[in-house]
Design a protein around this motif. Structure first.
Motif, mmCIF file in Angstrom:
data_model
loop_
_atom_site.group_PDB
_atom_site.id
_atom_site.type_symbol
_atom_site.label_atom_id
_atom_site.label_comp_id
_atom_site.label_asym_id
_atom_site.label_seq_id
_atom_site.Cartn_x
_atom_site.Cartn_y
_atom_site.Cartn_z
ATOM 1 N N TYR A 135 1.125 -1.121 0.105
ATOM 2 C CA TYR A 135 -0.012 0.049 0.006
ATOM 3 C C TYR A 135 1.144 0.753 0.069
ATOM 4 O O TYR A 135 1.780 1.956 0.748
ATOM 5 C CB TYR A 135 -1.127 0.127 1.070
ATOM 6 C CG TYR A 135 -1.820 1.550 1.564
ATOM 7 C CD1 TYR A 135 -3.066 0.334 -0.030
ATOM 8 C CD2 TYR A 135 -1.431 2.106 2.113
ATOM 9 C CE1 TYR A 135 -4.001 1.986 0.206
ATOM 10 C CE2 TYR A 135 -2.956 3.209 2.018
ATOM 11 C CZ TYR A 135 -3.421 2.885 1.640
ATOM 12 O OH TYR A 135 -4.581 4.034 1.142
ATOM 13 N N LYS A 162 2.636 4.095 1.454
ATOM 14 C CA LYS A 162 2.245 5.265 2.380
ATOM 15 C C LYS A 162 2.263 6.960 2.312
ATOM 16 O O LYS A 162 3.114 7.188 0.889
ATOM 17 C CB LYS A 162 3.577 4.561 3.235
ATOM 18 C CG LYS A 162 4.007 3.808 4.046
ATOM 19 C CD LYS A 162 2.751 2.154 3.378
ATOM 20 C CE LYS A 162 3.319 1.242 4.966
ATOM 21 N NZ LYS A 162 3.397 0.075 3.700
ATOM 22 N N GLU A 163 1.661 7.357 2.381
ATOM 23 C CA GLU A 163 1.200 8.897 2.381
ATOM 24 C C GLU A 163 2.526 9.995 3.146
ATOM 25 O O GLU A 163 2.231 10.798 2.512
ATOM 26 C CB GLU A 163 0.189 9.420 3.136
ATOM 27 C CG GLU A 163 -0.485 10.868 2.734
ATOM 28 C CD GLU A 163 -1.524 10.846 3.516
ATOM 29 O OE1 GLU A 163 -2.408 12.183 3.397
ATOM 30 O OE2 GLU A 163 -2.546 10.056 3.636
ATOM 31 N N LYS A 164 2.583 9.163 4.238
ATOM 32 C CA LYS A 164 3.585 10.244 4.663
ATOM 33 C C LYS A 164 4.674 9.199 5.239
ATOM 34 O O LYS A 164 4.867 8.299 5.166
ATOM 35 C CB LYS A 164 2.754 9.917 6.243
ATOM 36 C CG LYS A 164 1.543 11.703 6.451
ATOM 37 C CD LYS A 164 2.430 13.065 6.721
ATOM 38 C CE LYS A 164 0.552 12.900 6.510
ATOM 39 N NZ LYS A 164 0.541 14.495 5.864
ATOM 40 N N GLY A 181 5.856 8.699 11.300
ATOM 41 C CA GLY A 181 5.261 8.604 11.843
ATOM 42 C C GLY A 181 5.971 8.720 13.423
ATOM 43 O O GLY A 181 6.461 7.536 13.406
ATOM 44 N N PHE A 226 -3.215 1.332 11.326
ATOM 45 C CA PHE A 226 -3.010 3.013 10.413
ATOM 46 C C PHE A 226 -2.277 3.194 10.544
ATOM 47 O O PHE A 226 -1.577 3.894 9.375
ATOM 48 C CB PHE A 226 -4.116 4.442 11.653
ATOM 49 C CG PHE A 226 -3.332 5.417 11.610
ATOM 50 C CD1 PHE A 226 -4.529 6.065 10.598
ATOM 51 C CD2 PHE A 226 -2.577 5.923 11.689
ATOM 52 C CE1 PHE A 226 -4.354 7.367 10.463
ATOM 53 C CE2 PHE A 226 -1.886 7.591 11.393
ATOM 54 C CZ PHE A 226 -2.604 8.266 10.922
ATOM 55 N N SER A 227 -0.711 3.354 11.312
ATOM 56 C CA SER A 227 0.662 2.993 11.034
ATOM 57 C C SER A 227 1.146 2.970 10.159
ATOM 58 O O SER A 227 1.958 3.236 9.374
ATOM 59 C CB SER A 227 1.269 2.974 12.468
ATOM 60 O OG SER A 227 1.316 1.782 12.526
ATOM 61 N N PHE A 278 -0.657 1.357 7.186
ATOM 62 C CA PHE A 278 -1.124 1.572 6.358
ATOM 63 C C PHE A 278 -0.329 3.460 5.704
ATOM 64 O O PHE A 278 -0.132 3.834 4.428
ATOM 65 C CB PHE A 278 -2.309 1.794 5.769
ATOM 66 C CG PHE A 278 -3.016 0.324 5.984
ATOM 67 C CD1 PHE A 278 -2.744 0.309 4.621
ATOM 68 C CD2 PHE A 278 -2.944 -0.671 6.847
ATOM 69 C CE1 PHE A 278 -2.963 -0.749 4.138
ATOM 70 C CE2 PHE A 278 -3.365 -1.628 6.582
ATOM 71 C CZ PHE A 278 -3.814 -1.861 5.313
ATOM 72 N N ARG A 279 -0.050 4.554 6.745
ATOM 73 C CA ARG A 279 0.462 5.917 6.864
ATOM 74 C C ARG A 279 1.730 6.248 6.648
ATOM 75 O O ARG A 279 2.181 7.216 6.088
ATOM 76 C CB ARG A 279 -0.430 6.587 7.890
ATOM 77 C CG ARG A 279 -0.231 8.005 7.006
ATOM 78 C CD ARG A 279 -1.231 8.332 8.745
ATOM 79 N NE ARG A 279 -1.658 10.190 8.832
ATOM 80 C CZ ARG A 279 -2.801 10.805 7.172
ATOM 81 N NH1 ARG A 279 -3.100 9.995 6.673
ATOM 82 N NH2 ARG A 279 -2.721 11.762 7.435
ATOM 83 N N TYR A 280 2.624 5.320 7.428
ATOM 84 C CA TYR A 280 3.829 5.572 7.532
ATOM 85 C C TYR A 280 4.955 4.553 6.164
ATOM 86 O O TYR A 280 4.912 3.824 6.955
ATOM 87 C CB TYR A 280 4.582 6.197 8.499
ATOM 88 C CG TYR A 280 3.596 6.879 9.866
ATOM 89 C CD1 TYR A 280 2.864 7.785 9.222
ATOM 90 C CD2 TYR A 280 2.493 6.993 10.505
ATOM 91 C CE1 TYR A 280 2.152 9.309 9.793
ATOM 92 C CE2 TYR A 280 1.966 7.192 11.079
ATOM 93 C CZ TYR A 280 1.563 8.054 10.853
ATOM 94 O OH TYR A 280 0.658 9.208 11.880
#
Length: 401
Positions: free
Chosen positions: A38, A40-42, A45, A106-107, A109-111
């Motif tokens: 996936y 990662k947006e950022k 984190g 959350f972490s 998928f995001r970082y």
């Protein structure tokens, strides 16, 4: 009878949590495998521990061009200034957020990188799942940087400072019960994290580090005002002490020293600050003349850094062996640390001398402290260290997997 019922309820809750976690484990493995692919947006984190350090760390990373944010699953009185909060006033919602491991999912998928402490990442509070957390982060292609803050690594059986060991037992009589889990988590993350940071007196409890620094604490020094004259020059000499852990900080030795000096006729006031927000602490620092940090631990931390940033002289006990370590590691020059070193035996003489010193000496001592923070604890200096770490573990700014 009531005690027996409470004990039964406690064990039933533990049993239910264990069963839930056993069923969740394979699901988290599948979710982590999906997260691997996936985008990662950022970049970074920082969390989920709600420590004020992370607020400054995120700013330090942003200054270096990294897309960074903080995420927490609870907050303390010190600050609630975090970017993402998995918190609800409704207990049922909070229960489900934790039970479903929401911060962890959350972490991943995001970082692309997470900065955590040795308590662990999004699964730190679980009874079993924390054991596989490093492998889940690796499966999800999230790099992990781990750093200590104190209680997360302090296995007091390894502590060479007996006075500090006694103080911890006094302030936290049940801390020793956590020894095995602290030791296990330090070993686990030291073995499987991508990068380990150490510093302060944390080196006593850690078997390994990739980056050694005085401490990873940073501060936005540009926003901290300072004065080139003593704030209360025409009034009593004001000494500020903020002991959230009175025995650990050696509070009674500061109190005894000031009390005896007052009897000698010195115009001195000891201001105590406990359980107040960081904003209030900043106000108190601005209005005082001297910062009294601690007399037992052996190294300085965030409160001393805040005092030095405001150009206030700081009283603190610095262990000789730790100063020697950081000098031999090439991190500081000999005698560079501007903190006024004292201990329970010498603190009264040190304060007496400061109270008798010309205002210019106090001002110059404070200015040396501010220059020291600019060099070692500014957002810029800590940001450069984090930037180098991120590049070392093979991550580039803003580039997808």
């Amino acid at each position: 009878m009531l005690g027996k019922n409470l004990a039964t309820m406690f064990f039933v809750k533990i049993f239910i949590r264990l069963i839930i976690e056993i069923f969740l484990a394979p699901l988290l493995v599948i979710i982590s495998a999906i997260a691997r692919f996936y985008p990662k947006e950022k970049d970074v984190g920082l969390g989920p521990e709600p420590l004020i350090n992370n607020v400054y760390h995120a700013k330090a990373l942003r200054q270096q061009g990294w897309c960074a944010e903080t995420f927490v699953d609870h907050v303390y009185f010190i600050t609630s200034n975090f970017d993402i909060k998995f918190i609800s006033k409704k207990k049922l919602i909070s229960f489900f957020l934790r039970t479903l491991c929401t911060p962890f999912v959350f972490s991943i998928f995001r970082y692309r990188i997470i900065y955590i402490y040795f308590t662990g990442g999004g699964l730190y509070y679980t009874k079993l799942l924390w054991i596989i957390e490093p492998f889940l982060y690796r499966l999800s292609a999230v790099k992990v940087v781990v750093m200590p803050y104190g209680g997360d690594v302090q296995d007091m059986q390894k502590c060479p400072n007996l006075a500090f060991k006694h103080a911890v037992d006094t302030d936290y009589p049940h801390h020793f019960r956590r020894r095995n889990i602290i030791r296990s988590k330090v070993w686990l993350w030291s073995r499987f994290a991508n990068h380990i940071i150490s510093g302060c007196d944390w080196v006593d409890y850690m078997q390994h580090w990739d980056t050694l620094c005085l401490s990873h604490f940073s501060i936005e020094i540009e926003k901290i005002e300072y004065h080139k004259t003593r704030k209360s020059a025409r009034n009593a000499l004001k000494i500020l002490h903020a002991p959230n852990h009175k025995e650990i900080k050696g509070t009674r030795f500061f109190q005894k020293a000031v009390s005896e000096l007052q009897k000698e006729g010195f115009d001195i006031e000891l201001i105590m600050a406990q359980g107040v927000s960081n904003e209030k602490i900043q106000e108190l620092i601005r209005d005082c003349d001297i910062i009294a940090d601690q007399l037992l631990i052996g190294w300085y931390a965030m409160f001393a850094i805040e005092g030095m940033a405001a150009a206030k002289p700081v009283l603190c006990f610095l262990r000789d062996d730790l100063q020697d370590l950081y000098y031999k590691a090439g991190i500081i020059e000999l005698g560079e640390i501007p903190i006024i070193n004292c201990n329970p035996h010498t603190v009264i003489d040190v304060i007496r001398k400061l109270a008798s010193s010309p205002e210019e000496e106090l001002v110059e001592s404070g200015l040396r402290g501010r220059r020291f923070v600019e060099k070692h604890h500014s957002l810029h200096s800590i940001g450069i260290m984090f930037d180098a770490i991120n590049k070392n573990i093979g991550v580039k700014k803003g580039i997808g997997i």
